[in-house]
Design an enzyme around this catalytic site. Structure first.
Site, mmCIF file in Angstrom:
data_model
loop_
_atom_site.group_PDB
_atom_site.id
_atom_site.type_symbol
_atom_site.label_atom_id
_atom_site.label_comp_id
_atom_site.label_asym_id
_atom_site.label_seq_id
_atom_site.Cartn_x
_atom_site.Cartn_y
_atom_site.Cartn_z
ATOM 1 N N GLN A 101 2.632 10.374 1.490
ATOM 2 C CA GLN A 101 3.853 9.688 1.376
ATOM 3 C C GLN A 101 4.798 10.308 0.365
ATOM 4 O OE1 GLN A 101 2.378 5.434 2.063
ATOM 5 N NE2 GLN A 101 4.391 5.390 3.207
ATOM 6 N N CYS B 189 6.552 0.105 6.690
ATOM 7 C CA CYS B 189 6.189 1.369 5.736
ATOM 8 C C CYS B 189 7.163 1.805 5.116
ATOM 9 C CB CYS B 189 5.821 2.288 6.870
ATOM 10 S SG CYS B 189 5.224 3.858 6.040
ATOM 11 N N HIS C 71 -1.956 7.571 7.418
ATOM 12 C CA HIS C 71 -0.998 8.587 6.694
ATOM 13 C C HIS C 71 -1.970 9.737 6.382
ATOM 14 C CE1 HIS C 71 2.914 6.414 6.209
ATOM 15 N NE2 HIS C 71 2.058 5.445 5.752
ATOM 16 N N HIS D 292 -3.725 1.263 7.887
ATOM 17 C CA HIS D 292 -2.439 1.776 7.959
ATOM 18 C C HIS D 292 -2.353 2.953 6.924
ATOM 19 C CE1 HIS D 292 2.214 1.423 7.805
ATOM 20 N NE2 HIS D 292 1.951 2.250 6.699
ATOM 21 N N GLU D 293 -2.739 2.776 5.843
ATOM 22 C CA GLU D 293 -2.596 3.959 4.609
ATOM 23 C C GLU D 293 -3.717 4.822 4.971
ATOM 24 O OE1 GLU D 293 -0.373 3.637 3.003
ATOM 25 O OE2 GLU D 293 0.095 1.446 3.102
ATOM 26 N N GLY E 114 0.731 -1.207 -0.118
ATOM 27 C CA GLY E 114 0.088 -0.174 -0.103
ATOM 28 C C GLY E 114 0.748 1.108 0.054
HETATM 29 ZN ZN LIG Z 1 3.069 3.678 5.782
#
Ligand SMILES: [Zn+2]
Length: 169
Positions: A52, A96, A142, A138-139, A47
């Protein structure tokens, strides 16, 4: 398409909150293409989130189909995602692209229902569980400036140093 530069912890920009996408147009499609190329050509990853690569919009990409034994929806582009329902808790290991030297144990919802737009602007609802649900959570973190480091089950023994975050063969 292009491979974009991934921001690496402790870059402060990873703490920035992302804004909703308002326009579904060719610029968005081009960006999603670049984001996908960045995810697929970099170190192995299931992912990636737009912030990011320094674009602070609520766009994530998840694809856990590399682990065929796990229930999954294949390639998912989720724009302005929201968790509509959630159930259960489970601890698992996460890594990550922005934290290349460590992995960590994090508690997540075991099953979630996510509502999001796809890249064409259509509303979608996904019911998911386990590893795929973990990757999406998790994504989504962000998008709110959070990293798995902020959610470790234990600071003392919840963090693990990676030997090598290798390139794809
Ligand atoms: Zn991440």
């Amino acid at each position: 398409m292009a491979v974009l530069k991934v921001l690496v912890y402790p870059d402060e920009r990873l703490r920035q909150k992302s804004q909703p996408v308002m326009k579904f147009d060719e610029f968005l499609l081009n960006f999603v293409g670049d984001l996908e190329e960045t995810m697929r050509l970099g170190p192995p990853s299931v992912g990636i989130a737009a912030p990011q690569v320094g674009r602070f919009e609520r766009i994530i990409l998840v694809d856990v189909s590399c682990k065929p034994e796990i229930k999954n929806h294949g390639r998912l582009v989720m724009i302005n995602p929201e968790i509509a329902d959630k159930e259960g808790n489970v601890v698992g290991r996460e890594g990550c692209l922005s934290v290349p030297d460590y992995t960590g144990n994090v508690s997540r919802w075991e099953r979630i229902q996510v509502r999001a737009f796809d890249e064409s602007g259509a509303r979608q609802t996904y019911d998911m569980e386990g590893f795929e649900a973990r990757a999406v959570q998790h994504e989504m973190d962000h998008l709110n400036g959070l990293l798995f480091l902020d959610r470790l089950v234990s600071r003392r023994d919840g963090l693990f140093r990676r030997k090598v975050y290798g390139k794809r063969p």
